[in-house]
Design a protein around this motif. Structure first.
Motif, PDB file in Angstrom:
ATOM      1  N   GLY A 150      -0.084  10.946  -8.129  1.00  0.00           N
ATOM      2  CA  GLY A 150       0.032  10.073  -6.963  1.00  0.00           C
ATOM      3  C   GLY A 150      -0.638   8.736  -7.185  1.00  0.00           C
ATOM      4  O   GLY A 150      -0.093   7.674  -6.832  1.00  0.00           O
ATOM      5  N   GLY A 151      -1.830   8.752  -7.782  1.00  0.00           N
ATOM      6  CA  GLY A 151      -2.513   7.494  -8.087  1.00  0.00           C
ATOM      7  C   GLY A 151      -1.749   6.658  -9.098  1.00  0.00           C
ATOM      8  O   GLY A 151      -1.708   5.419  -9.002  1.00  0.00           O
ATOM      9  N   ALA A 152      -1.115   7.326 -10.079  1.00  0.00           N
ATOM     10  CA  ALA A 152      -0.313   6.580 -11.069  1.00  0.00           C
ATOM     11  C   ALA A 152       0.897   5.927 -10.413  1.00  0.00           C
ATOM     12  O   ALA A 152       1.257   4.780 -10.723  1.00  0.00           O
ATOM     13  N   LEU A 153       1.535   6.639  -9.482  1.00  0.00           N
ATOM     14  CA  LEU A 153       2.694   6.063  -8.789  1.00  0.00           C
ATOM     15  C   LEU A 153       2.280   4.879  -7.917  1.00  0.00           C
ATOM     16  O   LEU A 153       2.987   3.860  -7.853  1.00  0.00           O
ATOM     17  N   ARG A 154       1.129   4.994  -7.239  1.00  0.00           N
ATOM     18  CA  ARG A 154       0.662   3.871  -6.418  1.00  0.00           C
ATOM     19  C   ARG A 154       0.281   2.669  -7.285  1.00  0.00           C
ATOM     20  O   ARG A 154       0.537   1.518  -6.913  1.00  0.00           O
ATOM     21  N   ALA A 155      -0.310   2.946  -8.441  1.00  0.00           N
ATOM     22  CA  ALA A 155      -0.650   1.851  -9.351  1.00  0.00           C
ATOM     23  C   ALA A 155       0.611   1.163  -9.875  1.00  0.00           C
ATOM     24  O   ALA A 155       0.665  -0.075 -10.014  1.00  0.00           O
ATOM     25  N   GLY A 182       8.832  -0.813   1.237  1.00  0.00           N
ATOM     26  CA  GLY A 182       8.498   0.565   0.918  1.00  0.00           C
ATOM     27  C   GLY A 182       7.460   0.675  -0.181  1.00  0.00           C
ATOM     28  O   GLY A 182       6.540   1.519  -0.111  1.00  0.00           O
ATOM     29  N   ALA A 183       7.560  -0.168  -1.214  1.00  0.00           N
ATOM     30  CA  ALA A 183       6.572  -0.147  -2.290  1.00  0.00           C
ATOM     31  C   ALA A 183       5.202  -0.587  -1.783  1.00  0.00           C
ATOM     32  O   ALA A 183       4.163  -0.040  -2.199  1.00  0.00           O
ATOM     33  N   ALA A 184       5.168  -1.566  -0.890  1.00  0.00           N
ATOM     34  CA  ALA A 184       3.880  -2.002  -0.335  1.00  0.00           C
ATOM     35  C   ALA A 184       3.234  -0.896   0.496  1.00  0.00           C
ATOM     36  O   ALA A 184       2.005  -0.691   0.438  1.00  0.00           O
ATOM     37  N   ALA A 185       4.042  -0.161   1.245  1.00  0.00           N
ATOM     38  CA  ALA A 185       3.491   0.955   2.016  1.00  0.00           C
ATOM     39  C   ALA A 185       3.000   2.074   1.108  1.00  0.00           C
ATOM     40  O   ALA A 185       1.987   2.731   1.403  1.00  0.00           O
ATOM     41  N   CYS A 186       3.683   2.272  -0.020  1.00  0.00           N
ATOM     42  CA  CYS A 186       3.263   3.322  -0.953  1.00  0.00           C
ATOM     43  C   CYS A 186       1.965   2.956  -1.663  1.00  0.00           C
ATOM     44  O   CYS A 186       1.121   3.827  -1.926  1.00  0.00           O
ATOM     45  N   ALA A 187       1.807   1.653  -2.000  1.00  0.00           N
ATOM     46  CA  ALA A 187       0.629   1.221  -2.760  1.00  0.00           C
ATOM     47  C   ALA A 187      -0.571   0.945  -1.869  1.00  0.00           C
ATOM     48  O   ALA A 187      -1.623   0.538  -2.387  1.00  0.00           O
ATOM     49  N   ARG A 188      -0.464   1.164  -0.585  1.00  0.00           N
ATOM     50  CA  ARG A 188      -1.584   0.832   0.305  1.00  0.00           C
ATOM     51  C   ARG A 188      -2.814   1.663   0.006  1.00  0.00           C
ATOM     52  O   ARG A 188      -3.940   1.159   0.078  1.00  0.00           O
ATOM     53  N   GLY A 189      -2.672   2.889  -0.351  1.00  0.00           N
ATOM     54  CA  GLY A 189      -3.845   3.733  -0.589  1.00  0.00           C
ATOM     55  C   GLY A 189      -4.198   3.891  -2.051  1.00  0.00           C
ATOM     56  O   GLY A 189      -4.981   4.791  -2.384  1.00  0.00           O
ATOM     57  N   GLY A 190      -3.703   3.033  -2.929  1.00  0.00           N
ATOM     58  CA  GLY A 190      -3.988   3.153  -4.347  1.00  0.00           C
ATOM     59  C   GLY A 190      -5.180   2.331  -4.787  1.00  0.00           C
ATOM     60  O   GLY A 190      -5.900   1.727  -3.979  1.00  0.00           O
ATOM     61  N   SER A 191      -5.386   2.307  -6.093  1.00  0.00           N
ATOM     62  CA  SER A 191      -6.508   1.543  -6.648  1.00  0.00           C
ATOM     63  C   SER A 191      -6.225   0.051  -6.689  1.00  0.00           C
ATOM     64  O   SER A 191      -7.159  -0.748  -6.790  1.00  0.00           O
ATOM     65  N   LEU A 192      -4.971  -0.331  -6.618  1.00  0.00           N
ATOM     66  CA  LEU A 192      -4.570  -1.738  -6.565  1.00  0.00           C
ATOM     67  C   LEU A 192      -3.715  -1.920  -5.319  1.00  0.00           C
ATOM     68  O   LEU A 192      -2.512  -1.659  -5.316  1.00  0.00           O
ATOM     69  N   ARG A 193      -4.355  -2.383  -4.251  1.00  0.00           N
ATOM     70  CA  ARG A 193      -3.683  -2.501  -2.970  1.00  0.00           C
ATOM     71  C   ARG A 193      -3.123  -3.919  -2.798  1.00  0.00           C
ATOM     72  O   ARG A 193      -3.797  -4.897  -3.110  1.00  0.00           O
TER      73      ARG A 193
END
Length: 620
Positions: A55-60, A137-148
């Motif tokens: 999940g973290g890799a996908l958000r990154a 959609g990508a911005a909503a997915c990356a909101r909780g990652g290490s690179l927001r």
């Protein structure tokens, strides 16, 4: 059954076209996001010590994809606890999303076989909307990652980049037209764009500006390559120190490759003079590195010069803007004074300077825009200023290209418009002469042609009078140079000799014509001369002038073998000893073919013309 009306069918087709364009935009965004996600997942899987799960890799991956569109990212996990911005955009990653959006809009705006072409505005809006849906959609997915992603940067520049790429695709599908402008634009601009001259000049400005920016980028890349070659050991230490396993080194290599265009822009800014910032208190210029730089441990940053004043080798970087200015001048001069056009079609000095200045302004605008996205903050402390300063790099590019480009383009224009006769302007030697000069030269050439034809005809007639003799029946192939009657006795000065000498033989007509052509060139000009031109006597411009028509007619008249000449009615007949002296019958002049040699006295007495020796006689 109810039959659909044509209007309903057209509305349905238009709706289908818009839906197809919307899907094209979403698919283009999905392809870009998916390809980058696959790459990130490969690196994550191959890493022996991953920091997070899938999940973290996908958000990154979603955050990096948004960064490729110009969005700003924020790192929430820092040692100080203060979120740190990451705004340095790897420019190599930008090419993929921009190309995909461009291609989607181009394919949506192009007509398909059997279906009408969709509306350009509709295709643009639909492709842009479909692409931005995936961005959201990508911005909503990356909101909780290490690179927001930073929400403020999603509208500008992300939406602007997508809209620009889609607009370029629609423009390409339309054939890249330069106009007409929309109806709401000012009338002055619409009239200016409608002129062909304005479009040609605008094309020259854009082309020269693009060449200037390209040369700056190439020169900056060369400077970076030379600097890395000199500091190869430091670059190698930085590369090996960032990661100890092959998967980490592969990731560092990919990041460095994506930042190569940024490094080229940094080198271009360094060559222009303003340089680039290495933190809030350090600036690197050709004059030296001032302050204490806050440089991260990264291979590409090994090309940064050492602290202290610059050397002569650092000053050599100033050759980059000089080369860019000369390139702008050269491409402008090629359009201002083309070699395949006469001097009258060349641009004026004022117009050439104007186009060069506009090209320099375009080069400066492009340089400022690229340097603005090549750098950015990497933190909140000393690294909040990192990279070139765009508002200094742009004016520096304008000063270099305008200060050197304008004098250079004027010199190149004078060089390309110098005295005719050189190899690259020999095809239009007289196109730039005034009409009076061209007419005077045409008259002189016509007089030379007539005099040469007369002299050549006189010499040919005298030679035939000396060597001419009666043609015998056993030698029908002999030339028809003899006159009728006692042509062989013409040396005594009789009237027949004069007639024979004034009428050239038909068989000698090609020779006389060729002699006229050679004589028309002028005395002293032969085939062995260096400046000999076979058709120099036939200029293309005054070909239909009256003088040249008269000269051509005189040449044809004298080279036709006597068929167009006027002779006295009784001169040749009185001098012919073969013709009878009877009073009856009209006098038959002796033609150049010598028909009196085969004339029957009875026919002459009856007034019938002599038979043609080349034709068969009457059937008995």
């Amino acid at each position: 059954m109810t039959q659909r009306s044509p209007k309903a069918t057209a509305e349905r087709n238009r709706t289908l076209d818009l839906a197809s364009a919307l899907v094209r935009g979403a698919v283009a965004a999905g392809l870009g996001l998916g390809s980058l996600t696959v790459l990130v997942m490969v690196v994550w899987i191959s890493s022996p010590y991953p920091d997070s799960g899938p999940g973290g890799a996908l958000r990154a991956a979603a955050g990096v994809w948004l960064l490729a569109h110009g969005a700003g990212l924020v790192r929430p996990d820092t040692l100080s606890g203060v979120p740190a911005p990451v705004s340095v955009v790897p420019l190599l990653l930008v090419l993929g999303p921009v190309w995909l959006a461009h291609r989607a809009a181009r394919d949506a705006a192009e007509p398909e076989e059997g279906r009408p072409r969709p509306s350009r505005a509709g295709a643009f809006c639909a492709v842009t909307a479909g692409y931005l849906l995936v961005v959201a959609g990508a911005a909503a997915c990356a909101r909780g990652g290490s690179l927001r992603p930073d929400p403020d940067t999603l509208v500008f520049p992300v939406a602007l980049v997508v809209a620009g790429a889609a607009a370029a695709g629609v423009w390409t599908a339309a054939g890249r037209p330069f106009g007409p402008l929309p109806s709401w634009s000012p009338l002055v601009l619409q009239e200016a764009v409608a002129r062909t001259l304005f479009r040609d000049r605008a094309e020259a400005v854009c082309r020269s500006a693009a060449v200037g920016v390209t040369v700056l980028l190439g020169g900056g890349a060369l400077l970076v390559a030379v600097a890395l070659g000199r500091n190869a050991e430091a670059a190698q230490d930085a590369f090996l120190g960032l990661a100890g396993d092959w998967s980490g080194r592969f990731a560092v290599l990919l990041l460095a490759a994506s930042l190569v265009p940024n490094a080229a822009l940094w080198g271009a800014a360094y060559g222009l003079g303003p340089g680039f910032s290495l933190g809030t208190g350090a600036t690197a210029t050709p004059l030296g590195l001032d302050g204490t730089p806050a440089v991260p441990h990264f291979p590409l940053l090994a090309a940064v010069p050492d602290q202290g004043p610059g050397s002569l080798l650092n000053g050599a970087a100033l050759a980059v803007p000089v080369a860019a200015a000369l390139a702008v001048a050269w491409f402008t001069a090629r359009r201002a004074a083309p070699t395949d056009a006469p001097r009258a079609q060349a641009w004026s000095t004022r117009e050439t300077v104007r186009v060069t200045l506009l090209a320099a302004l375009g080069c400066a605008a492009g340089t400022a825009l690229l340097t603005a996205v090549a750098g950015g903050p990497l933190g909140t402390g000393a690294l909040r200023e990192f990279g070139p300063v765009w508002w200094l790099a742009g004016p520096a590019a304008l000063a270099w290209t305008a200060g050197i480009g304008v004098p250079a383009v004027l010199l190149l224009r004078l060089w390309r418009l110098r005295i005719p006769g050189w190899a690259w302007r020999r095809d239009v030697p007289e196109a730039d002469e005034p009409p009076a000069t061209a007419r005077a030269m045409a008259t002189a050439r016509a007089a030379t042609t007539v005099a040469a034809v007369q002299a050549e005809t006189g010499e040919k007639a005298e030679a035939e009078a000396v060597i001419g003799r009666r043609r015998r029946w056993w030698a029908p192939w002999r030339g028809r140079g003899g006159a009728s009657g006692a042509a062989g006795d013409a040396a005594s000065g009789g009237t027949g000799a004069a007639a024979a000498s004034s009428v050239p033989a038909p068989g000698a007509a090609p020779d006389a014509a060729s002699g006229a052509l050679v004589g028309a060139i002028g005395s002293g000009a032969g085939r062995g001369d260096a400046g000999f031109e076979p058709y120099d006597f036939l200029p293309t411009d005054p070909w239909h002038e009256k003088d040249f028509r008269e000269a051509r007619w005189a040449s044809l008249k004298r080279g036709s073998g006597g068929l167009m000449a006027d002779f006295p009615a009784d001169a040749d007949h009185a001098a012919d000893p073969v013709a009878p002296a009877g009073p009856t019958g009209p006098a038959v002049p002796a033609g150049p073919a010598g028909p009196a040699d085969f004339a029957d006295p009875a026919d002459s007495a009856a007034g019938r013309p002599a038979p043609d020796p080349d034709r068969p006689g009457p059937t008995p």
